[in-house]
Write a protein that holds these residues in place. Structure first.
Motif, mmCIF file in Angstrom:
data_model
loop_
_atom_site.group_PDB
_atom_site.id
_atom_site.type_symbol
_atom_site.label_atom_id
_atom_site.label_comp_id
_atom_site.label_asym_id
_atom_site.label_seq_id
_atom_site.Cartn_x
_atom_site.Cartn_y
_atom_site.Cartn_z
ATOM 1 N N ARG A 44 55.089 39.117 63.974
ATOM 2 C CA ARG A 44 53.998 39.899 64.550
ATOM 3 C C ARG A 44 52.669 39.367 64.033
ATOM 4 O O ARG A 44 52.580 38.903 62.912
ATOM 5 N N ASN A 45 51.664 39.492 64.870
ATOM 6 C CA ASN A 45 50.321 39.063 64.495
ATOM 7 C C ASN A 45 49.568 40.252 63.911
ATOM 8 O O ASN A 45 49.362 41.246 64.593
ATOM 9 N N PRO A 46 49.131 40.145 62.637
ATOM 10 C CA PRO A 46 48.443 41.290 62.012
ATOM 11 C C PRO A 46 47.194 41.725 62.776
ATOM 12 O O PRO A 46 46.764 42.867 62.668
ATOM 13 N N ARG A 47 46.616 40.787 63.541
ATOM 14 C CA ARG A 47 45.416 41.145 64.300
ATOM 15 C C ARG A 47 45.739 42.057 65.463
ATOM 16 O O ARG A 47 44.847 42.657 66.055
ATOM 17 N N LYS A 48 47.014 42.127 65.816
ATOM 18 C CA LYS A 48 47.394 42.950 66.962
ATOM 19 C C LYS A 48 48.126 44.214 66.558
ATOM 20 O O LYS A 48 48.527 44.994 67.416
ATOM 21 N N VAL A 49 48.360 44.368 65.251
ATOM 22 C CA VAL A 49 49.054 45.562 64.767
ATOM 23 C C VAL A 49 48.007 46.539 64.241
ATOM 24 O O VAL A 49 47.221 46.193 63.370
ATOM 25 N N TRP A 51 47.668 49.201 62.405
ATOM 26 C CA TRP A 51 47.487 49.795 61.084
ATOM 27 C C TRP A 51 47.045 48.799 60.021
ATOM 28 O O TRP A 51 46.852 49.171 58.873
ATOM 29 N N THR A 52 46.881 47.529 60.376
ATOM 30 C CA THR A 52 46.466 46.558 59.369
ATOM 31 C C THR A 52 44.942 46.513 59.260
ATOM 32 O O THR A 52 44.229 46.876 60.186
ATOM 33 N N LYS A 53 44.487 46.031 58.105
ATOM 34 C CA LYS A 53 43.043 45.924 57.878
ATOM 35 C C LYS A 53 42.439 44.896 58.825
ATOM 36 O O LYS A 53 41.305 45.041 59.270
ATOM 37 N N ALA A 54 43.212 43.825 59.091
ATOM 38 C CA ALA A 54 42.703 42.754 59.955
ATOM 39 C C ALA A 54 42.349 43.321 61.336
ATOM 40 O O ALA A 54 41.302 43.013 61.897
ATOM 41 N N TYR A 55 43.215 44.179 61.867
ATOM 42 C CA TYR A 55 42.954 44.794 63.177
ATOM 43 C C TYR A 55 41.730 45.688 63.103
ATOM 44 O O TYR A 55 40.831 45.611 63.933
ATOM 45 N N ARG A 56 41.699 46.528 62.073
ATOM 46 C CA ARG A 56 40.625 47.520 61.970
ATOM 47 C C ARG A 56 39.259 46.853 61.849
ATOM 48 O O ARG A 56 38.275 47.316 62.395
ATOM 49 N N ARG A 57 39.251 45.731 61.113
ATOM 50 C CA ARG A 57 37.990 45.032 60.938
ATOM 51 C C ARG A 57 37.548 44.356 62.225
ATOM 52 O O ARG A 57 36.386 44.368 62.577
ATOM 53 N N LEU A 58 38.516 43.789 62.908
ATOM 54 C CA LEU A 58 38.222 43.036 64.135
ATOM 55 C C LEU A 58 37.714 43.958 65.238
ATOM 56 O O LEU A 58 36.947 43.548 66.094
ATOM 57 N N HIS A 59 38.142 45.204 65.206
ATOM 58 C CA HIS A 59 37.796 46.117 66.291
ATOM 59 C C HIS A 59 36.708 47.116 65.906
ATOM 60 O O HIS A 59 36.558 48.147 66.554
#
Lengths: 167, 124
Positions: A44-49, A51-59
């Motif tokens: 899985r790509n953390p940017r697409k999950v 609950w990860t910080k990577a997603y939250r930051r990106l969005h």
């Protein structure tokens, strides 16, 4: 002792926690818990999950730019031990953490506020759509008021050029 | 690749999930492939331009290789067929997109600054 960050969810990994995977090209992947490890194994790509910080930051869910981000970083260089510096650092840590949490709280509450821009847009749309609901007198008055406005010549003071000369 | 069983007559045992999984670990990971592609692009080369060593163990002596999908093919025609496939096209699209997630991304997302390596010791 180095507190590493989880590859998947970016949470801090304390000693004795999590699992580490070393790929056959010697790249290290650290995971804070089996949840993150399993998600990695599922490719899985953390940017697409979500609950990860990577997603939250990106969005735009979390703060992206803040002065408190400058303190914690990997320092790959030797540092001479200084008792005073260490003492001050230890004192500063809880203060900075508190400041960061407060800013984060503000960021989130700001994010959840309905934007003023959006409100204005909505009002404009409503005005455009339902202008017929107003009594006709009002509209005609407004129109006539607009027509009576006369263009007036105004002298423009040219300050900019002077400023440039000074520079 | 594949998960075919020797006993194909039995309907239940046509596919083996165990062997299907085995290929997954032999494949190169996304970030490794991406790095390779970036390296080639830096040299101003195409994905095709990489020189391939002759290897008896690989299909087609290891001469027909798809860099994006990390797969070897038996002949030129099979490779071309692969290039036309949906799977390959999807893969190319992924690889031409943003760089895969790395540990540095994870650190930055956690609220850390860029790593501080100090002053450069030697001037190049």
């Amino acid at each position: 002792m180095r507190l590493e960050k989880c590859w998947f969810c970016s949470s801090t990994i304390y000693p004795g926690h999590g699992i580490q995977f070393v790929r056959n090209d010697a790249k290290i992947f650290r995971f804070c818990r089996s949840k993150c490890h399993k998600n990695f194994k599922m490719k899985r790509n953390p940017r697409k999950v979500k609950w990860t910080k990577a997603y939250r930051r990106l969005h735009g869910k979390d703060m992206t730019q803040d002065s408190t981000f400058e303190f914690e970083r990997k320092r790959n260089r030797p540092e001479r031990y200084d008792r005073n510096v260490t003492e001050q650092t230890l004192k500063a840590i809880p203060i900075i953490t508190k400041a960061r949490h407060e800013r984060l709280k503000k960021h989130i509450s700001d994010r959840q506020k309905p934007g003023k821009k959006k409100e204005l847009e909505r009002d404009n749309k409503e005005l455009e759509q339902d202008i017929n609901m107003l009594p006709k007198k009002l509209i005609s008055n407004e129109a006539s008021a607009e027509k009576t406005k006369v263009k007036v010549k105004v002298k423009v003071v040219q300050q900019q050029t002077e400023d440039r000369m000074e520079e | 690749m594949g998960g075919k069983c020797p006993h194909r007559k039995v309907k239940k045992r046509r596919l083996s999930h165990k062997t299907a999984r085995r290929g997954k670990f032999l494949l190169k990971a996304d970030d490794a492939v991406y790095e390779e592609l970036v390296k080639l692009a830096d040299h101003g080369k195409d994905a095709e331009a990489k020189e391939l060593p002759v290897d008896e163990d690989l299909p087609g002596m290891g001469q027909f290789y798809c860099l994006h999908c990390d797969r070897y093919f038996a002949s030129e025609s099979v490779k071309d067929e692969h290039y036309r496939s949906k799977r390959h096209k999807k893969r190319v699209k992924v690889m031409s997109g943003p760089a895969p997630h790395t540990q540095l991304d994870a650190d930055l997302a956690a609220g850390m600054g860029m790593p501080d390596n100090g002053l450069k010791l030697m001037s190049m």
